[in-house]
Design a protein around this motif. Structure first.
Motif, PDB file in Angstrom:
ATOM      1  N   GLY A  37      16.205 -22.005 -34.355  1.00  0.00           N
ATOM      2  CA  GLY A  37      14.866 -21.780 -34.583  1.00  0.00           C
ATOM      3  C   GLY A  37      14.589 -20.477 -35.300  1.00  0.00           C
ATOM      4  O   GLY A  37      15.507 -19.567 -35.442  1.00  0.00           O
ATOM      5  N   GLN A  38      13.245 -20.117 -35.969  1.00  0.00           N
ATOM      6  CA  GLN A  38      13.094 -18.911 -36.489  1.00  0.00           C
ATOM      7  C   GLN A  38      12.969 -17.798 -35.435  1.00  0.00           C
ATOM      8  O   GLN A  38      12.994 -16.744 -35.830  1.00  0.00           O
ATOM      9  CB  GLN A  38      11.770 -19.086 -37.276  1.00  0.00           C
ATOM     10  CG  GLN A  38      11.892 -19.940 -38.641  1.00  0.00           C
ATOM     11  CD  GLN A  38      12.958 -19.443 -39.569  1.00  0.00           C
ATOM     12  OE1 GLN A  38      12.942 -18.142 -39.845  1.00  0.00           O
ATOM     13  NE2 GLN A  38      13.674 -20.100 -40.045  1.00  0.00           N
ATOM     14  N   THR A  39      12.821 -17.917 -34.261  1.00  0.00           N
ATOM     15  CA  THR A  39      12.687 -17.179 -33.288  1.00  0.00           C
ATOM     16  C   THR A  39      13.469 -17.344 -31.974  1.00  0.00           C
ATOM     17  O   THR A  39      14.070 -18.345 -31.704  1.00  0.00           O
ATOM     18  CB  THR A  39      11.129 -16.784 -32.574  1.00  0.00           C
ATOM     19  OG1 THR A  39      10.809 -17.974 -31.774  1.00  0.00           O
ATOM     20  CG2 THR A  39      10.318 -16.562 -33.750  1.00  0.00           C
ATOM     21  N   LYS A  40      13.765 -16.493 -31.020  1.00  0.00           N
ATOM     22  CA  LYS A  40      14.557 -16.694 -29.898  1.00  0.00           C
ATOM     23  C   LYS A  40      14.093 -17.882 -29.094  1.00  0.00           C
ATOM     24  O   LYS A  40      14.651 -18.847 -28.653  1.00  0.00           O
ATOM     25  CB  LYS A  40      14.784 -15.559 -29.078  1.00  0.00           C
ATOM     26  CG  LYS A  40      15.546 -14.348 -29.571  1.00  0.00           C
ATOM     27  CD  LYS A  40      15.683 -13.268 -28.877  1.00  0.00           C
ATOM     28  CE  LYS A  40      16.357 -12.119 -29.504  1.00  0.00           C
ATOM     29  NZ  LYS A  40      16.439 -10.865 -28.505  1.00  0.00           N
ATOM     30  N   SER A  41      12.611 -17.895 -29.118  1.00  0.00           N
ATOM     31  CA  SER A  41      12.069 -18.840 -28.339  1.00  0.00           C
ATOM     32  C   SER A  41      11.968 -20.022 -28.715  1.00  0.00           C
ATOM     33  O   SER A  41      12.239 -21.145 -28.269  1.00  0.00           O
ATOM     34  CB  SER A  41      10.336 -18.239 -28.153  1.00  0.00           C
ATOM     35  OG  SER A  41      10.292 -17.238 -27.388  1.00  0.00           O
ATOM     36  N   ASP A  42      11.787 -20.202 -30.275  1.00  0.00           N
ATOM     37  CA  ASP A  42      12.066 -21.580 -30.930  1.00  0.00           C
ATOM     38  C   ASP A  42      13.492 -22.327 -30.797  1.00  0.00           C
ATOM     39  O   ASP A  42      13.747 -23.371 -30.717  1.00  0.00           O
ATOM     40  CB  ASP A  42      11.830 -21.528 -32.417  1.00  0.00           C
ATOM     41  CG  ASP A  42      10.481 -21.106 -32.622  1.00  0.00           C
ATOM     42  OD1 ASP A  42       9.394 -21.650 -31.909  1.00  0.00           O
ATOM     43  OD2 ASP A  42      10.011 -20.791 -34.046  1.00  0.00           O
TER      44      ASP A  42
END
Length: 64
Positions: A33-38
């Motif tokens: 994902g584009q972020t850690k959360s994603d």
């Protein structure tokens, strides 16, 4: 009831973040994902898809 502890490796892979359970992408389960959360959300999806890698694209989830 037994508890199992699983280590999740979270690291930058090119332009995306990778959340990985296992030794490597080929033999483990991962999500990108584009972020850690994603990446972590994609990993959760991968776990539900029998280890098929998942990718979360930007704006995939609504922000209510």
């Amino acid at each position: 009831m037994e508890t199992e502890v699983t280590q999740i490796n979270l690291y930058k892979d090119g332009d995306a973040w990778c959340a990985l359970i296992g030794d490597d992408i080929q033999s483990g389960t991962c999500g990108f994902g584009q972020t850690k959360s994603d990446a972590l959300r994609a990993l959760a999806i991968s776990l539900n898809l029998n280890s098929t890698p998942a990718i979360i694209e930007p704006n995939t989830f609504r922000k209510d």
